[in-house]
Design an enzyme around this catalytic site. Structure first.
Site, PDB file in Angstrom:
ATOM      1  CG  PHE A   1      -7.906   4.743  13.955  1.00 46.85           C
ATOM      2  CD1 PHE A   1      -8.515   5.561  13.013  1.00 46.85           C
ATOM      3  CD2 PHE A   1      -6.541   4.866  14.150  1.00 46.85           C
ATOM      4  CE1 PHE A   1      -7.777   6.489  12.291  1.00 46.85           C
ATOM      5  CE2 PHE A   1      -5.799   5.787  13.425  1.00 46.85           C
ATOM      6  CZ  PHE A   1      -6.411   6.599  12.495  1.00 46.85           C
TER       7      PHE A   1
ATOM      8  CG  ASP B   1      -8.930   5.856  20.801  1.00 51.30           C
ATOM      9  OD1 ASP B   1      -9.263   7.048  20.730  1.00 51.30           O
ATOM     10  OD2 ASP B   1      -8.041   5.353  20.098  1.00 51.30           O
TER      11      ASP B   1
ATOM     12  CE1 TYR C   1      -5.326  13.900  14.551  1.00 47.77           C
ATOM     13  CE2 TYR C   1      -3.561  13.833  16.174  1.00 47.77           C
ATOM     14  CZ  TYR C   1      -4.368  13.191  15.261  1.00 47.77           C
ATOM     15  OH  TYR C   1      -4.223  11.843  15.061  1.00 47.77           O
ATOM     16  CE  LYS C   2      -8.469  11.921  14.791  1.00 44.01           C
ATOM     17  NZ  LYS C   2      -8.487  10.496  15.141  1.00 44.01           N
TER      18      LYS C   2
ATOM     19  NE  ARG D   1     -13.948  10.316   8.727  1.00 46.68           N
ATOM     20  CZ  ARG D   1     -12.890  10.197   9.520  1.00 46.68           C
ATOM     21  NH1 ARG D   1     -12.878   9.285  10.470  1.00 46.68           N
ATOM     22  NH2 ARG D   1     -11.842  10.951   9.372  1.00 46.68           N
TER      23      ARG D   1
END
Ligand SMILES: *Cc1c(COP(=O)(O)O)cnc(C)c1O
Length: 387
Positions: free
Chosen positions: A115, A189, A214-215, A359
């Site tokens: 990322f 991560d 928040y995912k 995705r």
């Protein structure tokens, strides 16, 4: 398809006009319990207790919620996890601290496809400290590829457990042990795996970890991230704020870091932002992470089968072997970018990742098999119109 977790979908707040939400890996849906919890906090705690609230428990929340997360989601014994800052800022704090530990170790290792924020933070620290970034260049992160780039100069290796684009799931125990054999520290991560794949940080001897809430932890937009620092690993973090000091309320001269995970705090914790994740952690505790993972595998398997039959022109960017796959599926096609606005307009919400990937993020407690089918069919229908 028998959905053993179907009953839990009704615990989430409905989103009018959305027929297939396929982006739970970017922003999880709100639980009704979280809406109630936030409202109750505002009236009972904030208004009711005012400044007294800090002494009555608010200040303990980053570590208390950290411990809940540690037990249910991370495989971490108490006292090693804290909540606060963003993933980006926590990455900076932990990687800087790790890089400062041993002057002879001048290299930071990361995957070229990680990322952007992870790469940018490492490049920034390398610049600031005169260090070198060593890249893992040739594809999915396997123990062999990590072994090929680590050595006596490696300070810390930063890798994603589940890759944000491809969904490749890395082997935490095996890679951590390769990194330790080189005498370096390992930072995982967990942004795309926390809450959706079993993790056992303590058992794998992981040194450091960070992740989003928040995912798949449904903490809400911009909810603060978490950091894990292995007990007994003494690192000094670079953002020396009063709340990470040994005696914040002494207001004294000179910074002395607090012991343990408390030393990773900097400023006033974002209390309201860390409330909602508690409900998702409690729900995962109720259901069990193994059951969540089982449905995750069933959902991604179903998505891949549908894509094979109904989207033959798309290329699967995600591993077919469920053992190497997280909870999202990425499909590539040159026309996908052009159909995204049409999908969103019809209430089908996946996301798009460059150069040409759609995705599908499948959050086992809130995503149904019907939504997956509706989503893939909508993509096929829109693609047929443009090609
Ligand atoms: C989502 C994500 C982030 C986000 O970082 P923020 O500081 O919350 O913006 C970082 N790293 C990875 C791997 C991610 O998937």
């Amino acid at each position: 398809m028998k959905d053993l977790l179907a009953e839990y979908r009704s615990r989430f707040v409905e989103s009018p006009g959305v027929v297939a939400y396929l982006d739970g890996n970017s922003l999880g849906r709100p639980l009704a319990a979280s809406v109630d919890r936030i409202a109750a906090f505002a009236t009972e705690q904030w208004a009711g207790r005012l400044i007294r609230g800090w002494d009555e428990g608010w200040l303990d929340l980053p570590l208390a919620i950290g411990d809940e997360l540690g037990r249910v989601v991370l495989g971490a014994a108490p006292g090693q996890v804290t909540i606060g800052d963003s993933t980006t800022v926590l990455l900076y704090k932990l990687v800087r601290a790790a890089a400062d530990r041993d002057e002879g170790r001048t290299e930071l290792v990361i995957d070229r496809d990680d990322f952007p924020t992870d790469r940018y933070v490492l490049e920034g620290i390398a610049r600031e400290r005169g260090l070198t970034v060593r890249w893992i260049d040739e594809g999915d992160v396997t123990p062999d590829r990590v072994a090929a780039v680590v050595g006596p100069k490696t300070a810390v290796v930063v890798l994603s457990h589940i890759a944000y684009r491809s969904g490749f799931l890395a082997d935490i125990p095996a890679i951590t042990s390769v990194v330790h054999d080189a005498g370096a520290l390992m930072l995982w991560d967990l942004c795309h795996s926390a809450g959706v794949a079993p993790i056992d940080l303590d058992a794998a001897g992981v040194d450091l970890a960070v992740g989003c809430t928040y995912k798949y932890l449904n903490g809400g937009p911009g909810s603060p991230a978490f950091a894990y620092v292995r007990a007994g690993l003494h690192l000094r973090q670079p953002i020396q704020g009063w709340l990470g000091s040994r005696t914040p309320f002494a207001m004294g001269q000179g910074y002395e870091p607090a012991d343990g995970i408390r030393g990773m705090l900097s400023g006033t914790p974002p209390i309201i932002g860390m409330l909602a994740m508690r409900d998702m952690v409690a729900l995962i505790d109720e259901v069990g992470l193994d059951a969540v993972r089982a449905k995750s595998i069933a959902l991604t398997t179903f998505a891949i089968e549908l894509a094979d039959s109904r989207l033959p022109a798309a290329r699967l960017a995600t591993p077919r072997d469920p053992a190497h796959r997280g909870s999202h599926v990425t499909l590539d096609h040159p026309a996908f970018e052009s159909i995204m606005p049409k999908l969103w307009a019809r209430g089908v919400i996946p996301d798009f990742r460059r150069p040409d990937g759609i995705r599908l993020g499948l959050s086992p407690l809130s995503t149904s098999f019907d939504e997956v089918e509706l989503g893939v069919d909508a993509i096929a229908a829109e693609l047929a119109l443009v090609s």
